[in-house]
Design a protein around this motif. Structure first.
Motif, PDB file in Angstrom:
ATOM      1  N   THR A  37       1.568   5.231  -0.050  1.00 42.20           N
ATOM      2  CA  THR A  37       1.026   6.523   0.330  1.00 42.20           C
ATOM      3  C   THR A  37       2.096   7.584   0.120  1.00 42.20           C
ATOM      4  O   THR A  37       3.283   7.330   0.349  1.00 42.20           O
ATOM      5  N   ARG A  88      -4.044   6.791  -2.657  1.00 42.00           N
ATOM      6  CA  ARG A  88      -3.120   5.701  -2.342  1.00 42.00           C
ATOM      7  C   ARG A  88      -3.144   4.692  -3.478  1.00 42.00           C
ATOM      8  O   ARG A  88      -4.135   4.556  -4.200  1.00 42.00           O
ATOM      9  N   ARG A 103      -0.825  14.687   3.368  1.00 43.65           N
ATOM     10  CA  ARG A 103      -0.919  13.393   2.690  1.00 43.65           C
ATOM     11  C   ARG A 103      -1.539  13.564   1.304  1.00 43.65           C
ATOM     12  O   ARG A 103      -2.553  14.252   1.157  1.00 43.65           O
ATOM     13  N   ILE A 120       0.860  -1.176   0.000  1.00 45.85           N
ATOM     14  CA  ILE A 120       0.000   0.000   0.000  1.00 45.85           C
ATOM     15  C   ILE A 120       0.903   1.235   0.000  1.00 45.85           C
ATOM     16  O   ILE A 120       1.663   1.462   0.943  1.00 45.85           O
TER      17      ILE A 120
END
Length: 498
Positions: free
Chosen positions: A437, A453, A449, A435
């Motif tokens: 990010t 993703r 952020r 995963i």
């Protein structure tokens, strides 16, 4: 652990994408290299005193002539040789697969420029000295050609010498693919260690087989214990095990097999280097004795405990090409794009990340993050961070001074991330068990952020038909340059917040 006999190790002994290991024992040391494919510098050299702990010791090939496939290391009369198959690439002048050789007075080099042996349409050379004192190369097939006494030219033509061992037709493999010959002499026998079943594809495909002969000219007798190594079930920790070399251990009467394999669930890391003990039967056949090479195994005599993976930083006061950074798909003279000036300045190349020959690094952690401070220099440049498999498959983000560009699946995405329009930004990417990010910030401010993703478990060889791995990378594309400062890499615990 005060008792050396109690030291254990766990595979891999060298993590990350290091396929087709070639290994040689030199005195009390072992030296190893592996397929570096489209990376430059190529053929990284590692040394070890215990087969478990390996340290980088240089690179043998400053500028590959093509994609650098499975090599063999040999010593003869005090001189060292690496036999190298180069495969044509878009940036190579080669038009067909060709085998070259480089040589040196010592394993640490300096190594000669590549010498063309005139062998075409062959890969996976394996060097051996016969009972006649003559030198030979075995290649995929399995075919053989004689070498001159100095090992720098061939004599005659390739000839077929071994048909391999045939596994049952209902076994699930990629292809038969008889390849990877490695030869050793023990007692009265020559042993030919080969791979069949295909190097990728189904996890139960790749395997190790052995044949032997009292003469280098044959006939070759297949081992009754074939396959000596195989992934029998996809539930095992290590898949597609193969391309093995059998080498004498540190204790003088112990033997070991060095091979490669994919980690179950982590094909993205590429083929990693595996070590397992070998025993010899009463009738002189080698057999693998570990029931499960995914568990703790007793280490060779005198081995030190394995260190844990650790964080590191790079302020680019020196350029660690080969040891840490390699170009992907470089043109000749690619290193001229780099200069050290208050960080690492990379001149732009191509019009997109896939065309930029990014600087990439091999990693072996399941979860990690990396970051850098990126400043654009000049006009018409884009730069950023990637998780890079090849020019067709990558993800990450960059800046061009006007906006943030986001990439997934090797393409620029439609998403317009509301990052500030600036020529300097700090970027971070985290790969947390596939995963991915991203974060960004202006220097001195808090991290934001990235809104999107990515899931990257499919970024591997079976998806894209290229035997590489997913690697952290720095890129600069376009007509200007970019300065990279304060690079940092950290293994992370799954789920830890930034």
């Amino acid at each position: 652990m005060s008792d050396a006999a109690s030291v254990t190790y766990r595979n891999p002994v060298l993590a990350g994408d290091r396929p087709d290991p070639a290994i040689i024992k030199v005195g009390d040391e072992y030296w190893m290299t592996y397929s570096s494919f489209e990376s430059a510098p190529g053929l990284p050299l590692y040394r070890s005193r215990d087969l478990v702990n390996w340290a980088y010791a240089g690179s043998a090939l400053a500028e590959p002539l093509g994609s650098t496939f499975a090599v063999d290391i040999a010593e003869h009369d005090g001189r060292y040789f690496i036999y190298i198959p180069f495969i044509p690439t878009p940036w190579s002048e080669l038009t067909e697969p060709a085998i070259f050789v480089i040589h040196a007075d010592a394993m640490q080099g300096p190594w000669s420029e590549p010498i063309d042996l005139g062998i075409r349409w062959a890969i996976d050379p394996g060097h051996v000295v016969g009972e006649d004192g003559k030198r030979y190369l075995f290649v995929n097939g399995i075919r053989r050609i004689a070498l001159t006494d100095d090992g720098l030219a061939t004599v005659g033509e390739l000839e077929h010498v071994y048909d391999g061992w045939r596994y049952p037709d209902d076994w699930i493999t990629e292809a038969y693919a008889l390849e990877g010959p490695k030869l050793l002499r023990r007692g009265d026998w020559f042993y030919l260690v080969s791979a069949v079943g295909g190097t990728s594809g189904p996890p139960t495909g790749h395997m190790v087989i052995v044949a032997r002969s009292r003469s280098i000219h044959g006939p070759w007798e297949n081992s009754p214990h074939n396959p000596v190594v195989r992934t029998w079930d996809a539930a095992e920790k290590w898949w597609s095990r193969g391309h093995a070399t059998i080498v004498e251990g540190t204790g003088g009467n112990d033997w070991w097999m060095v091979s490669h394999g994919y980690e179950n669930g982590y094909r993205t890391l590429g083929r990693q280097i595996l070590l397992e003990p070998v025993a010899w039967t009463e009738d002189a056949w080698p057999v693998a004795v570990a029931e499960d090479i995914g568990e703790d195994l007793d280490a060779p005599a005198g081995a030190s405990p394995q260190p844990a993976s650790s964080a590191f930083s790079d302020d680019f006061t020196t350029l660690r090409l080969g040891e840490r950074w390699t170009f992907h798909a470089p043109d000749p003279g690619e290193a001229s794009r780099l200069r050290l000036d208050d960080g690492l300045v990379i001149a732009g190349k191509g019009s997109s990340p896939g065309e930029s020959s990014p600087l990439a690094m091999v990693v072996g952690d399941h979860s990690y993050e990396f970051e850098a401070d990126i400043e654009l220099l000049g006009d018409g440049v884009e730069a950023g961070l990637l998780l890079f498999f090849n020019d067709r498959l990558f993800c990450g983000m960059g800046i061009d001074g006007e906006r943030m560009l986001s990439y997934s699946g090797g393409r620029s995405t439609h998403w317009r991330e509301p990052a500030p329009a600036t020529r300097r930004l700090q970027l971070r990417l985290r790969n947390d068990e596939h995963i991915v990010t991203g974060w960004y910030r202006e220097p001195g401010r808090g991290w934001t952020r990235h809104a999107i993703r990515y899931e990257t478990s499919g970024y591997h060889a079976n998806t894209i038909a290229d035997l590489l791995s997913l690697r952290p990378a720095l890129y600069a594309a376009g007509t200007g340059s970019a300065r990279f400062r304060d690079f940092a890499y950290r293994p992370v615990t799954k789920g830890v917040a930034a």
